[in-house]
Design a protein around this motif. Structure first.
Motif, PDB file in Angstrom:
ATOM      1  N   GLY A  12       0.848  -1.184   0.000  1.00  0.00           N
ATOM      2  CA  GLY A  12       0.000   0.000   0.000  1.00  0.00           C
ATOM      3  C   GLY A  12       0.880   1.230   0.000  1.00  0.00           C
ATOM      4  N   ASN A  13       0.476   2.280   0.695  1.00  0.00           N
ATOM      5  CA  ASN A  13       1.235   3.528   0.707  1.00  0.00           C
ATOM      6  C   ASN A  13       2.057   3.727   1.971  1.00  0.00           C
ATOM      7  N   ARG A  14       1.835   2.902   2.993  1.00  0.00           N
ATOM      8  CA  ARG A  14       2.491   3.184   4.275  1.00  0.00           C
ATOM      9  C   ARG A  14       3.274   2.019   4.858  1.00  0.00           C
ATOM     10  N   PHE A  15       2.707   0.833   4.855  1.00  0.00           N
ATOM     11  CA  PHE A  15       3.389  -0.313   5.463  1.00  0.00           C
ATOM     12  C   PHE A  15       4.409  -0.911   4.497  1.00  0.00           C
ATOM     13  N   TYR A  16       5.482  -1.479   5.070  1.00  0.00           N
ATOM     14  CA  TYR A  16       6.489  -2.102   4.216  1.00  0.00           C
ATOM     15  C   TYR A  16       7.145  -3.296   4.905  1.00  0.00           C
ATOM     16  N   VAL A  17       7.725  -4.155   4.097  1.00  0.00           N
ATOM     17  CA  VAL A  17       8.606  -5.220   4.576  1.00  0.00           C
ATOM     18  C   VAL A  17       9.946  -5.014   3.880  1.00  0.00           C
ATOM     19  N   GLN A  18      11.022  -5.361   4.568  1.00  0.00           N
ATOM     20  CA  GLN A  18      12.355  -5.079   4.040  1.00  0.00           C
ATOM     21  C   GLN A  18      13.322  -6.177   4.445  1.00  0.00           C
ATOM     22  N   GLY A  19      14.247  -6.487   3.569  1.00  0.00           N
ATOM     23  CA  GLY A  19      15.296  -7.447   3.880  1.00  0.00           C
ATOM     24  C   GLY A  19      16.632  -6.916   3.393  1.00  0.00           C
ATOM     25  N   GLU A  20      17.674  -7.070   4.211  1.00  0.00           N
ATOM     26  CA  GLU A  20      19.005  -6.579   3.835  1.00  0.00           C
ATOM     27  C   GLU A  20      20.076  -7.597   4.203  1.00  0.00           C
ATOM     28  N   ILE A  21      21.188  -7.531   3.478  1.00  0.00           N
ATOM     29  CA  ILE A  21      22.344  -8.368   3.758  1.00  0.00           C
ATOM     30  C   ILE A  21      23.601  -7.535   3.551  1.00  0.00           C
ATOM     31  N   GLY A  22      24.641  -7.831   4.299  1.00  0.00           N
ATOM     32  CA  GLY A  22      25.885  -7.069   4.167  1.00  0.00           C
ATOM     33  C   GLY A  22      26.917  -7.553   5.156  1.00  0.00           C
ATOM     34  N   GLU A  23      27.690  -6.624   5.671  1.00  0.00           N
ATOM     35  CA  GLU A  23      28.719  -6.944   6.656  1.00  0.00           C
ATOM     36  C   GLU A  23      28.701  -5.926   7.782  1.00  0.00           C
ATOM     37  N   THR A  24      29.032  -6.404   8.980  1.00  0.00           N
ATOM     38  CA  THR A  24      29.179  -5.536  10.140  1.00  0.00           C
ATOM     39  C   THR A  24      30.658  -5.479  10.511  1.00  0.00           C
ATOM     40  N   PHE A  25      31.173  -4.276  10.653  1.00  0.00           N
ATOM     41  CA  PHE A  25      32.572  -4.065  11.023  1.00  0.00           C
ATOM     42  C   PHE A  25      32.657  -3.720  12.506  1.00  0.00           C
TER      43      PHE A  25
END
Length: 206
Positions: free
Chosen positions: A127-140
């Motif tokens: 819709g216009n407000r709710f979202y789902v998100q996924g991320e990958i990377g590295e933590t230093f």
């Protein structure tokens, strides 16, 4: 694994830059930039350096809560779908029993556990407000020497749900979300650093 993740991140960022230029012409939205604050809560008793058992026989958590800042860019790929790039700094504070952790020397409390996560991913608006998100990377690890860590960086992944609230000023928003994050150990063991984080940020369109 770490080399593969780095190559993926650099390739993804290159694609995002190209997508950003394309998005300015063809997408109904432009690139969004957000600066936010986070409050994190470590899960279990094994966060950071791991734990041993104190004299009373109870596991002692070395770190419990963390606070941080995050800079994020949302790049429109198609309607309701954004590519994301995130840079953060989160400092986890020692607990009162941190002197019992595995890395404590002569029962001396540990320093803060300072991390710099760098991640890329996707955000899907429902819709216009709710979202789902996924991320990958590295933590230093910002203070590797102080913490006697074996590695200065480790693979990280995190899913997030959230809400984007438009403000009265056009093209400005408040982004509030809840994230679970997991980072592999910095000490060549089977331990994982996991936490929940509340995220709130001010966003604007470029």
């Amino acid at each position: 694994m770490k080399i593969t993740v780095k190559a993926f991140i650099y390739s993804f960022l290159f694609i995002c830059l190209g997508s950003a230029a394309h998005a300015q012409i063809n997408m109904p939205d432009s690139v969004r930039v957000g600066l936010g604050a986070e409050l994190a809560s470590a899960t279990g008793t094994g966060f950071g350096t791991g734990v041993t058992t104190d004299a009373g026989g109870t596991a002692a958590a070395a770190y419990s809560y963390g606070v941080g800042l995050v800079l994020r860019g949302d790049i429109p790929v198609m309607s309701h779908l954004y590519a994301t790039a995130t840079l953060g700094y989160i400092s986890f504070l020692p607990t009162g029993k941190s002197s019992y952790s595995q890395q404590a020397i002569l029962k001396t409390s540990l320093p803060d556990f300072n991390t710099i996560p760098i991640k890329v991913g996707l955000k899907w608006l429902l819709g216009n407000r709710f979202y789902v998100q996924g991320e990958i990377g590295e933590t230093f690890l910002a203070n590797k020497k102080e913490l006697y860590a074996l590695y200065g960086n480790s693979v990280t992944w995190s899913p997030q749900i959230g809400l984007v609230l438009p403000l009265k000023k056009r093209h400005t928003y408040i982004d509030a979300g809840l994230r679970y994050e997991r980072t592999e150990s910095f000490y060549n063991d089977s331990n994982h650093n996991t936490f929940w984080a509340l995220h709130i940020a001010y966003e604007f369109n470029l």
